[in-house]
Design an enzyme around this catalytic site. Structure first.
Site, mmCIF file in Angstrom:
data_model
loop_
_atom_site.group_PDB
_atom_site.id
_atom_site.type_symbol
_atom_site.label_atom_id
_atom_site.label_comp_id
_atom_site.label_asym_id
_atom_site.label_seq_id
_atom_site.Cartn_x
_atom_site.Cartn_y
_atom_site.Cartn_z
ATOM 1 N N GLY A 138 0.804 -1.221 0.000
ATOM 2 C CA GLY A 138 0.000 0.000 0.000
ATOM 3 C C GLY A 138 0.834 1.267 0.000
ATOM 4 O O GLY A 138 0.307 2.368 -0.166
ATOM 5 N N TYR A 474 4.377 4.322 22.611
ATOM 6 C CA TYR A 474 4.299 4.965 21.297
ATOM 7 C C TYR A 474 4.412 6.475 21.488
ATOM 8 O O TYR A 474 3.506 7.115 22.025
ATOM 9 C CB TYR A 474 2.963 4.600 20.660
ATOM 10 C CG TYR A 474 2.825 4.883 19.187
ATOM 11 C CD1 TYR A 474 2.820 3.843 18.270
ATOM 12 C CD2 TYR A 474 2.656 6.181 18.706
ATOM 13 C CE1 TYR A 474 2.663 4.082 16.914
ATOM 14 C CE2 TYR A 474 2.507 6.427 17.355
ATOM 15 C CZ TYR A 474 2.504 5.370 16.461
ATOM 16 O OH TYR A 474 2.350 5.608 15.114
#
Length: 574
Positions: A138, A474
């Site tokens: 992608g 994160y």
């Protein structure tokens, strides 16, 4: 022309979709305070495509003829737009370079095979021609896993798997689905969902990433607490390698020596092109619910997530944001009206009366899936742990917002980049005993880096993907740049955060792969013998460095290409 759709060449997502702040009244003042950036200034668009200096294709007529023979002339492209789209992924570095016209080496030809046989034929012919092959899914990678080496003198062929986009079959008794590797996330769920199944894998890039890409980069999804990372989900593989097809059968467990399946996971196209994946799938759950929670501070949130991970509770999502990320989330909310506004203000007053410092509040999302009685039991277990750690349940509203916005974050990065700010992410995983240390030192490292380059910067974090032994942290960081050499400043900040990870017991990346962005820390992560093992595997399969060279290994460890001999059987160019 191919029917495969791609993201816009200069940014994330599709043309006509973008982030805007006018309906979010708190965002502009927040960004001004955080990074000294005025969102009301006019954006600076990237270079127009026609202004790019695009080098001519180096592919000769012989190779183009061979590739066209395999996939058809209509699926063999050398036009500039196709080649630019397949040059980089979507990292911040990629976008800055594209917007500035910094494209030293781009693919010479892009091909779109239809099936495994065509992929195998392409691999064989590219290797026989001593060209370079780079698989493309992608195009969402943010670790430098797609770009050709700048000094690459050989022809570069980008193999776009977008036409391999089908669910082949489901073994319903075993819960195993065979899916072609070029299938995008939404198409996977649509095809599985029509038959009552789900893969349950939802990375941030879900809309624009493929199953093969997830495998090649060891992806992790938002619901990994229940469904596992892609390494847990993948049961079988088919890979087109030079001269032969590797087949890993979908067995529940094996004792067949070092795991070849694991060698393909995270291999970033360096061992071949993944054509098909057999994955564990699950019946669509009767109920799916994401609830929001507040914790009085980050330490309380971490402690609660740890307790949940070792308890009898089995949520699908466990996520908690630190105070900075929570403040950012509040700032991106649309203006609320009526009852919801009153409830929000009333809740904050209640928390103040309880003695909470509202600047330290941490927002958490916890998800539940299954039958109604199971979900009810899980909610009860989690509520008990949350309450014991000083937290409160705030209901479905935040969870619904999470579901709506979970795939939109990359658009914010483009929005800020248009206005002269660099924003990016770095993530890691570490044992529970070291998470606070990793967090504290990564934040400190980022702030010292901002001081070093003389800017006002922002760093924030959330915990997600909990395991029995640890979790993922994160980080998102941002700063305004002056436009002189933004990537040099970016490298100072990014490197400081990455070094803090490995210095304090974390890994170089939990789910964003190695690519070129993280290769410098590989030896510190897996030791010199570990690098030697990887080098040996790559050299055994690809001695000529024809398969996506320059990824994973640091440049100093990259093996020298073996001398060229006559093509082995199965590698004939004709």
């Amino acid at each position: 022309m191919t029917s495969v759709k791609h993201m816009k060449w200069w940014g994330w997502g599709v043309e006509g979709v973008s982030f805007h702040h006018e309906d979010k009244p708190n965002l502009a003042p927040f960004v001004l305070k955080a990074v000294d950036l005025d969102l009301h200034q006019p954006p600076k668009p990237p270079l127009a495509f026609d202004d790019l200096s695009i080098p001519d294709s180096r592919a000769d007529e012989d190779l183009l003829s061979q590739l066209s023979e395999v996939v058809g002339a209509e699926h063999t492209h050398t036009d500039p737009m196709e080649r630019i789209i397949h040059t980089y992924g979507k990292s911040l570095r990629d976008l800055v370079r594209l917007r500035n016209g910094d494209i030293p080496r781009i693919p010479d030809v892009v091909v779109y095979p239809l099936d495994e046989d065509e992929v195998q034929a392409i691999v064989n012919r590219v290797v026989a021609a001593d060209a370079v092959l780079i698989p493309f899914g992608g195009g969402s990678n943010i670790s430098g896993s797609l770009e050709p080496r700048p000094a690459e003198s050989r022809v570069v062929v980008s193999v776009d798997l977008g036409r391999l986009n089908r669910l082949i079959e489901i073994d319903e008794e075993s819960g195993l689905a065979r899916i072609q590797a070029g299938t995008l996330g939404p198409d996977i769920e649509e095809q599985l969902g029509s038959r009552g199944w789900t893969l349950g894998h939802f990375p941030d890039s879900f809309t624009h990433s493929t199953l093969g890409g997830w495998v090649a980069t060891r992806s992790s999804g938002m619901q990994s607490d229940k469904y596992g990372d892609i390494a847990d989900i993948v049961k079988g593989l088919r890979v087109a390698m030079p001269g032969e097809t590797l087949v890993i059968r979908p067995l529940p467990s094996t004792s067949t020596g070092p795991s070849v399946r694991e060698m393909i996971l995270g291999s970033e196209g360096r061992l071949g092109v993944i054509t098909e994946v057999t994955v564990q799938v699950h019946r669509i759950p009767e109920q799916r619910l994401v609830l929001g929670y507040f914790f009085p501070n980050w330490e309380a949130g971490l402690k609660a997530m740890h307790e949940i991970s070792v308890s009898d509770a089995t949520p699908s999502i466990t996520r908690v944001s630190d105070a900075r990320e929570t403040a950012f989330s509040f700032a991106t909310r649309k203006k609320s009206k009526g009852l919801s506004s009153l409830v929000s203000k009333g809740l904050m007053k209640v928390l103040e009366r309880k003695g909470w410092d509202l600047e330290q509040v941490c927002l958490s999302f916890i998800g539940f899936e299954g039958g109604k009685s199971h979900v009810s039991r899980q909610k009860s277990l989690v509520k008990e742990i949350v309450t014991r750690n000083g937290g409160i349940v705030v209901g479905k509203g935040p969870g619904q917002l999470y579901d709506q916005k979970k795939f939109d974050t990359p658009y914010i990065r483009d929005f800020l980049l248009d206005r002269g700010a660099m924003a990016d992410v770095s993530e890691t995983a570490a044992p529970w005993s070291k998470l606070q240390q990793v967090y504290d030192n990564a934040v400190t490292a980022a702030n010292k880096a901002y001081d070093k380059i003389g800017v006002k910067g922002w760093v924030m974090c959330h915990l997600s993907h909990s395991y029995h032994s640890g979790a993922c942290l994160y980080f998102t960081f941002a700063f305004r740049h002056e436009g002189i050499d933004p990537l040099a400043d970016y490298d100072v900040v990014k490197s400081a955060i990455q070094q803090a990870f490995v210095d304090n017991g974390g890994t170089l990346s939990h789910h964003h792969a190695v690519g070129t962005e993280h290769a410098a820390w590989l030896e510190q992560d897996i030791s010199a013998p570990g690098v030697h093992l990887i080098k040996g595997v790559l050299n055994a399969i690809d001695p000529g460095q024809n398969l996506n060279p320059g990824k994973i290994l640091p440049p100093s460890a990259e093996p020298a290409p073996a001398p060229r001999h006559e093509p082995a059987e199965g590698l004939s160019a004709h």
